[in-house]
Design a protein around this motif. Sequence first.
Motif, PDB file in Angstrom:
ATOM      1  N   VAL A 107       0.851  -1.191   0.000  1.00 43.35           N
ATOM      2  CA  VAL A 107       0.000   0.000   0.000  1.00 43.35           C
ATOM      3  C   VAL A 107       0.887   1.241   0.000  1.00 43.35           C
ATOM      4  O   VAL A 107       1.692   1.449   0.911  1.00 43.35           O
ATOM      5  N   CYS A 108       0.731   2.055  -1.015  1.00 42.62           N
ATOM      6  CA  CYS A 108       1.558   3.250  -1.174  1.00 42.62           C
ATOM      7  C   CYS A 108       1.336   4.202  -0.003  1.00 42.62           C
ATOM      8  O   CYS A 108       0.210   4.416   0.452  1.00 42.62           O
ATOM      9  N   THR A 109       2.430   4.776   0.486  1.00 40.36           N
ATOM     10  CA  THR A 109       2.331   5.678   1.634  1.00 40.36           C
ATOM     11  C   THR A 109       1.896   7.083   1.230  1.00 40.36           C
ATOM     12  O   THR A 109       1.766   7.947   2.086  1.00 40.36           O
ATOM     13  N   HIS A 110       1.643   7.313  -0.061  1.00 43.70           N
ATOM     14  CA  HIS A 110       1.135   8.616  -0.460  1.00 43.70           C
ATOM     15  C   HIS A 110      -0.360   8.680  -0.190  1.00 43.70           C
ATOM     16  O   HIS A 110      -0.782   9.225   0.822  1.00 43.70           O
ATOM     17  N   LEU A 111      -1.168   8.061  -1.040  1.00 42.51           N
ATOM     18  CA  LEU A 111      -2.619   8.105  -0.844  1.00 42.51           C
ATOM     19  C   LEU A 111      -3.250   6.714  -0.819  1.00 42.51           C
ATOM     20  O   LEU A 111      -4.448   6.571  -0.987  1.00 42.51           O
ATOM     21  N   ALA A 142       6.367   0.052  -8.109  1.00 38.93           N
ATOM     22  CA  ALA A 142       5.895   1.331  -8.642  1.00 38.93           C
ATOM     23  C   ALA A 142       4.436   1.544  -8.274  1.00 38.93           C
ATOM     24  O   ALA A 142       3.636   0.606  -8.256  1.00 38.93           O
ATOM     25  N   CYS A 143       4.111   2.792  -7.993  1.00 34.83           N
ATOM     26  CA  CYS A 143       2.718   3.136  -7.703  1.00 34.83           C
ATOM     27  C   CYS A 143       2.075   3.676  -8.977  1.00 34.83           C
ATOM     28  O   CYS A 143       2.590   4.626  -9.579  1.00 34.83           O
ATOM     29  N   PRO A 144       0.950   3.097  -9.410  1.00 37.73           N
ATOM     30  CA  PRO A 144       0.336   3.538 -10.662  1.00 37.73           C
ATOM     31  C   PRO A 144      -0.406   4.871 -10.537  1.00 37.73           C
ATOM     32  O   PRO A 144      -0.771   5.459 -11.553  1.00 37.73           O
ATOM     33  N   CYS A 145      -0.609   5.359  -9.331  1.00 40.25           N
ATOM     34  CA  CYS A 145      -1.460   6.550  -9.169  1.00 40.25           C
ATOM     35  C   CYS A 145      -0.707   7.852  -9.440  1.00 40.25           C
ATOM     36  O   CYS A 145      -1.117   8.651 -10.271  1.00 40.25           O
ATOM     37  N   HIS A 146       0.397   8.075  -8.738  1.00 40.90           N
ATOM     38  CA  HIS A 146       1.097   9.352  -8.898  1.00 40.90           C
ATOM     39  C   HIS A 146       2.589   9.165  -9.109  1.00 40.90           C
ATOM     40  O   HIS A 146       3.365  10.089  -8.920  1.00 40.90           O
ATOM     41  N   GLY A 147       2.976   7.933  -9.433  1.00 37.20           N
ATOM     42  CA  GLY A 147       4.347   7.709  -9.889  1.00 37.20           C
ATOM     43  C   GLY A 147       5.410   7.492  -8.833  1.00 37.20           C
ATOM     44  O   GLY A 147       6.594   7.538  -9.155  1.00 37.20           O
ATOM     45  N   SER A 148       5.034   7.249  -7.599  1.00 42.24           N
ATOM     46  CA  SER A 148       6.079   6.952  -6.611  1.00 42.24           C
ATOM     47  C   SER A 148       6.749   5.632  -6.965  1.00 42.24           C
ATOM     48  O   SER A 148       6.094   4.701  -7.442  1.00 42.24           O
ATOM     49  N   LYS A 149       8.041   5.580  -6.704  1.00 41.91           N
ATOM     50  CA  LYS A 149       8.796   4.353  -6.983  1.00 41.91           C
ATOM     51  C   LYS A 149       9.598   3.974  -5.746  1.00 41.91           C
ATOM     52  O   LYS A 149      10.118   4.837  -5.038  1.00 41.91           O
TER      53      LYS A 149
HETATM   54  S1  FES Z   1      -0.874   6.979  -4.079  1.00 43.40           S
HETATM   55 FE1  FES Z   1       1.051   6.254  -4.682  1.00 43.40          FE
HETATM   56  S2  FES Z   1       2.035   7.973  -5.459  1.00 43.40           S
HETATM   57 FE2  FES Z   1       0.111   8.724  -4.882  1.00 43.40          FE
END
Ligand code: FES
Length: 167
Positions: free
Chosen positions: A97-101, A115-122
């Motif tokens: 689970v991405c720590t962004h959103l 890789a996160c498909p939502c906002h590009g975090s890697k």
């Molecule tokens: S939720 Fe993963 S980069 Fe935004």
Amino acid sequence: MADFQKHGQNGEPPNGQGEVNRRDFLAEIAFAALGIAAGGSAVVTYRYLSPNVLFEPPTKFRAGSPDLYPVNTVTYLPEQQVYIVRTTDGFYAVSAVCTHLGCITQWKPEADQIACPCHGSKFRPNGSKIEGPAPRPLPHFLITLTLDGELQVDKLETVKINQAFKV
Ligand code: FES
């Protein structure tokens, strides 16, 4: 008198008995409506009185035998949203689970990245951040061994990113 005169032309009883049947019919409809209303009330009352509990999947899960995971591999467990990462140092259970959103990340073996498909975090396979808006690395969960020798992951217990579980 002939029998047909007693029962009318359509076989209905004469003189108001047809109305009694209509009354019975309306009473049955009224009872049915009352039954439906009572049933609805019972459902609402039951839901009001039953505890408001959210059933979530267990946070501890078995990940199977350590032999299932070759050295230097990343294995995604979709039901648990966890990567089991095995290196020469040992095992890691890395949150997907991405720590962004909170989007679910994807393992990209060709790039050796998560890789996160939502906002590009890697992230690196060990969950540390490479780039993107994610504010933190992917958390690592505690791994233990069950009595019968399977890996067990506890998603409520986080550990340091470099704390490998050795078998
Ligand atoms: S939720 Fe993963 S980069 Fe935004």
